[in-house]
Design a protein around this motif. Structure first.
Motif, PDB file in Angstrom:
ATOM      1  N   ILE A  95      58.711  92.881   0.333  1.00 55.77           N
ATOM      2  CA  ILE A  95      58.114  93.700   1.068  1.00 55.77           C
ATOM      3  C   ILE A  95      56.743  93.723   0.541  1.00 55.77           C
ATOM      4  O   ILE A  95      55.628  93.585   1.210  1.00 55.77           O
ATOM      5  CB  ILE A  95      58.404  95.169   0.781  1.00 55.77           C
ATOM      6  N   VAL A  96      56.468  93.807  -0.839  1.00 53.78           N
ATOM      7  CA  VAL A  96      55.043  93.607  -1.453  1.00 53.78           C
ATOM      8  C   VAL A  96      54.311  92.487  -1.144  1.00 53.78           C
ATOM      9  O   VAL A  96      53.140  92.365  -0.667  1.00 53.78           O
ATOM     10  CB  VAL A  96      55.206  93.921  -2.815  1.00 53.78           C
ATOM     11  N   TYR A  97      54.830  91.356  -1.251  1.00 55.43           N
ATOM     12  CA  TYR A  97      54.303  90.060  -0.692  1.00 55.43           C
ATOM     13  C   TYR A  97      54.649  89.226   0.581  1.00 55.43           C
ATOM     14  O   TYR A  97      54.529  88.151   0.720  1.00 55.43           O
ATOM     15  CB  TYR A  97      54.535  89.160  -2.049  1.00 55.43           C
ATOM     16  N   ALA A  98      55.032  90.289   1.437  1.00 57.32           N
ATOM     17  CA  ALA A  98      55.348  89.845   2.796  1.00 57.32           C
ATOM     18  C   ALA A  98      54.305  88.783   3.362  1.00 57.32           C
ATOM     19  O   ALA A  98      54.717  87.872   4.025  1.00 57.32           O
ATOM     20  CB  ALA A  98      55.609  90.882   3.509  1.00 57.32           C
ATOM     21  N   HIS A  99      53.032  89.366   3.265  1.00 54.61           N
ATOM     22  CA  HIS A  99      52.160  88.427   4.014  1.00 54.61           C
ATOM     23  C   HIS A  99      51.988  86.857   3.391  1.00 54.61           C
ATOM     24  O   HIS A  99      52.021  86.021   4.184  1.00 54.61           O
ATOM     25  CB  HIS A  99      50.476  89.167   3.648  1.00 54.61           C
ATOM     26  N   GLU A 100      52.352  86.770   2.087  1.00 53.75           N
ATOM     27  CA  GLU A 100      52.327  85.592   1.563  1.00 53.75           C
ATOM     28  C   GLU A 100      53.770  84.589   1.907  1.00 53.75           C
ATOM     29  O   GLU A 100      53.423  83.548   2.076  1.00 53.75           O
ATOM     30  CB  GLU A 100      52.098  85.639  -0.073  1.00 53.75           C
ATOM     31  N   MET A 101      54.710  85.386   1.639  1.00 55.95           N
ATOM     32  CA  MET A 101      55.914  84.879   1.613  1.00 55.95           C
ATOM     33  C   MET A 101      56.444  84.379   3.123  1.00 55.95           C
ATOM     34  O   MET A 101      57.179  83.435   3.375  1.00 55.95           O
ATOM     35  CB  MET A 101      57.115  85.683   1.051  1.00 55.95           C
ATOM     36  N   TYR A 102      56.048  85.299   4.043  1.00 55.07           N
ATOM     37  CA  TYR A 102      56.539  84.845   5.449  1.00 55.07           C
ATOM     38  C   TYR A 102      55.431  84.728   6.417  1.00 55.07           C
ATOM     39  O   TYR A 102      54.347  85.081   6.411  1.00 55.07           O
ATOM     40  CB  TYR A 102      57.197  86.191   5.928  1.00 55.07           C
ATOM     41  N   ARG A 132      57.069  73.431  -3.161  1.00 53.20           N
ATOM     42  CA  ARG A 132      58.560  73.961  -2.536  1.00 53.20           C
ATOM     43  C   ARG A 132      58.215  73.989  -1.196  1.00 53.20           C
ATOM     44  O   ARG A 132      57.601  74.920  -0.490  1.00 53.20           O
ATOM     45  CB  ARG A 132      59.022  75.354  -3.410  1.00 53.20           C
ATOM     46  N   PRO A 133      58.824  72.908  -0.501  1.00 56.72           N
ATOM     47  CA  PRO A 133      58.693  73.410   1.268  1.00 56.72           C
ATOM     48  C   PRO A 133      59.276  74.502   1.823  1.00 56.72           C
ATOM     49  O   PRO A 133      60.072  75.192   1.205  1.00 56.72           O
ATOM     50  CB  PRO A 133      59.201  71.949   1.548  1.00 56.72           C
ATOM     51  N   ASP A 171      62.437  78.840   8.594  1.00 52.29           N
ATOM     52  CA  ASP A 171      61.558  79.056   9.851  1.00 52.29           C
ATOM     53  C   ASP A 171      60.457  79.850   9.747  1.00 52.29           C
ATOM     54  O   ASP A 171      59.282  79.603   9.888  1.00 52.29           O
ATOM     55  CB  ASP A 171      62.229  78.999  11.050  1.00 52.29           C
ATOM     56  N   ASP A 172      60.754  81.126   9.040  1.00 49.31           N
ATOM     57  CA  ASP A 172      59.937  81.940   8.751  1.00 49.31           C
ATOM     58  C   ASP A 172      59.180  82.264   7.363  1.00 49.31           C
ATOM     59  O   ASP A 172      58.765  83.361   7.132  1.00 49.31           O
ATOM     60  CB  ASP A 172      60.311  83.636   9.061  1.00 49.31           C
ATOM     61  N   GLU A 173      59.433  81.134   6.557  1.00 47.93           N
ATOM     62  CA  GLU A 173      58.944  81.392   5.182  1.00 47.93           C
ATOM     63  C   GLU A 173      57.804  80.118   4.684  1.00 47.93           C
ATOM     64  O   GLU A 173      57.882  79.180   5.378  1.00 47.93           O
ATOM     65  CB  GLU A 173      59.947  81.088   4.036  1.00 47.93           C
ATOM     66  N   SER A 174      56.956  80.620   4.092  1.00 46.85           N
ATOM     67  CA  SER A 174      55.743  79.826   3.740  1.00 46.85           C
ATOM     68  C   SER A 174      56.123  78.701   2.530  1.00 46.85           C
ATOM     69  O   SER A 174      56.970  78.675   2.016  1.00 46.85           O
ATOM     70  CB  SER A 174      54.701  80.556   3.365  1.00 46.85           C
ATOM     71  N   VAL A 181      50.259  78.827  -4.212  1.00 51.08           N
ATOM     72  CA  VAL A 181      49.399  78.757  -3.281  1.00 51.08           C
ATOM     73  C   VAL A 181      50.655  78.534  -2.020  1.00 51.08           C
ATOM     74  O   VAL A 181      51.229  77.842  -1.737  1.00 51.08           O
ATOM     75  CB  VAL A 181      48.434  77.626  -3.359  1.00 51.08           C
ATOM     76  N   PHE A 182      50.135  79.736  -1.168  1.00 48.42           N
ATOM     77  CA  PHE A 182      51.249  79.805   0.057  1.00 48.42           C
ATOM     78  C   PHE A 182      50.655  79.357   1.139  1.00 48.42           C
ATOM     79  O   PHE A 182      49.571  79.721   1.611  1.00 48.42           O
ATOM     80  CB  PHE A 182      51.638  81.635   0.256  1.00 48.42           C
ATOM     81  N   VAL A 183      51.287  78.578   1.670  1.00 47.89           N
ATOM     82  CA  VAL A 183      50.851  77.756   3.178  1.00 47.89           C
ATOM     83  C   VAL A 183      51.664  77.728   4.217  1.00 47.89           C
ATOM     84  O   VAL A 183      53.091  77.821   4.255  1.00 47.89           O
ATOM     85  CB  VAL A 183      50.534  76.261   2.663  1.00 47.89           C
ATOM     86  N   ASP A 184      50.851  78.242   5.497  1.00 40.25           N
ATOM     87  CA  ASP A 184      51.841  78.473   6.535  1.00 40.25           C
ATOM     88  C   ASP A 184      52.142  76.984   7.038  1.00 40.25           C
ATOM     89  O   ASP A 184      51.187  76.078   7.131  1.00 40.25           O
ATOM     90  CB  ASP A 184      50.830  78.824   7.628  1.00 40.25           C
TER      91      ASP A 184
END
Length: 466
Positions: free
Chosen positions: A66-73, A103-104, A108-111, A130-133
């Motif tokens: 929840i806290v890091y949803a923007h980075e993780m998803y 870590r690829p 489908d909905d994870e960075s 570093v979280f990448v779309d």
């Protein structure tokens, strides 16, 4: 199984609850009761901290989503970009440090996570993730990460608080002491509970101390196996007992194997390659390496570790801990993309597998949410048992003195043919679990000294026989 102070009155200590109990057991019961009482009183504070922080840690897995949803998803797109393009985007946004692992996107909905080591301001034992779309190569943020489960700052803080109270190596004594005693208190309480007459175990229709004892014992019996499991698995990576366990496993040929990170050797002790600079691309590149790992059957989630130097291979390993069998690894030659070493989890020795599963269950990752809920229930049970245990201690002394202790002298009633082997077993266990042995010896010394002082003052009462 209780995990808090003593659970039985003086009369219970001196009168066997079960009429059919053999004489030998009747002689041992007061000794177990006294150990359970003092261990509970003195060790319960450490267990209370471990239970409270363990409860928080088990819940932290869901909290960080929840806290890091923007980075993780990420929003699901049409097609994922090659992993090399995603890493290049991460390096463009964060050129500092060196690439230690990738870590690829595992779903489908994870960075995708690109881990950088040697970043200024980041703990040397941690990495910057570093979280990448994976669909657009947009960098969605960067967070400090720790451990093989990819703990982000919130979970990392709670993890370190649970492990060492943020006091470093010195703080680890607290958690090892708690783990060392938990199984002893649990097993002792379990034995004491089942030695009571069935009529004395009931909760319904009772009040006062009898009701507290009934709640304490009933919950303890149901949670006992879980506590013993947490104690055993917690000791496997503790400072002192953990080292002894590792040494024992190695001597039995049960050490955890590791894949060779050199370009073409059998399973060795080299482990994973260290970090490399740039984008982590060597030889055939990341895309070819990932394809080769997929061809060997390594499904998501996986981690790619770049070569440490020109003579090293890529290492690709499965990092999903949600299921017992997803732990395979491969080493891939960067020159041509050939697989030069394969390590299947099925090849692990039995004790290595059990250790892996035990640690993953203890940390709440083996079966995901179900595992975490079970751990939270165990932690809450332990907290309640400690509270009830201290309440019984208070109730036991009402009308005379606060928290009257169990009478001394129980060990004197145990015949030598039982006492001597028992002491030998305790000595062996104390050697392999040092904090248990040292603290138990300290309890005995203090108890003997206090007993001698009381005796000299003429206040010592004769030992009562069961």
């Amino acid at each position: 199984m209780s995990t808090a102070p003593a659970t039985t009155t003086t009369e219970e200590a001196t009168q066997p609850d079960a009429p059919a109990s053999p004489r030998r057991w009747a002689l041992l019961r007061p000794l177990i009761l006294r150990l359970h009482f003092y261990a509970g009183v003195l060790v319960a504070p450490f267990l209370l901290v471990a239970a409270a922080t363990g409860f928080l840690y088990a819940g932290a897995f869901q909290a960080e989503k929840i806290v890091y949803a923007h980075e993780m998803y990420v929003p699901v797109g049409d097609a994922k970009l090659p992993i090399s393009e995603q890493v290049a985007a991460a390096r463009k946004a964060h050129p500092e440090g060196t690439v230690s692992a990738i870590r690829p996107s595992p779903a489908d909905d994870e960075s995708t996570r690109v881990m950088l080591s040697g970043v200024k301001g980041v703990d040397a034992e941690h990495t910057m993730a570093v979280f990448v779309d994976p669909y657009t190569a947009e960098v969605r943020g960067a967070l400090e990460q720790y451990g093989s489960t990819g703990a982000l700052p919130l979970r990392t803080w709670i993890d370190e608080f649970h492990r060492d109270l943020h006091l470093g190596e010195t703080g680890r004594y607290y958690s090892e002491l708690a783990a060392s005693w938990l199984w002893v208190i649990a097993a002792g309480g379990l034995v004491l509970w089942f030695s009571r007459r069935r009529a004395l175990r009931k909760v319904r229709g009772t009040s006062g101390r009898r009701r507290t004892l009934g709640l304490h014992g009933t919950v303890g019996v149901w949670a006992a196996v879980g506590f013993i499991f947490l104690s055993a698995t917690g000791l496997t990576w503790s400072a002192y007992a953990g080292a002894n366990i590792d040494e024992l496993r190695t001597s039995l040929g049960q050490a955890t194997p590791s894949i060779s990170a050199t370009a073409g050797g059998e399973h060795g002790g080299h482990g994973s390659a260290a970090a490399t600079g740039g984008s982590g691309e060597h030889g055939v590149g990341l895309d070819k390496v990932l394809a080769s790992a997929r061809a060997e059957g390594l499904g998501d989630p996986v981690e790619i570790v770049p070569p440490a130097d020109d003579s090293s291979a890529y290492v690709v390993r499965q990092v999903g801990r949600g299921w017992p069998t997803k732990q395979d690894s491969v080493a891939i030659d960067p020159a041509g993309g050939e697989v030069v070493d394969v390590l299947r989890f099925a090849e692990y020795p039995v004790l290595a597998k059990l250790t892996r599963w035990g640690i993953d269950l203890h940390t709440g990752v083996l079966f995901g949410l179900v595992n975490q809920v079970a751990l939270m229930a165990l932690a809450l049970s332990l907290i309640l048992l400690i509270v009830w245990g201290y309440r019984m201690w208070w109730q036991r002394g009402r009308g005379s003195a606060f928290g009257r202790p169990i009478p001394r002298g129980a060990w004197q009633q145990v015949p030598p043919q039982i006492l001597v082997p028992l002491v030998a077993v305790v000595a062996v266990v104390g050697y392999f679990v040092p904090l248990l042995g040292i603290s138990l010896a300290a309890f005995v010394v203090v108890d003997v000294v206090l007993g001698e002082v009381t005796h000299r003052r003429g206040k010592r009462k004769p030992a009562e026989v069961n």
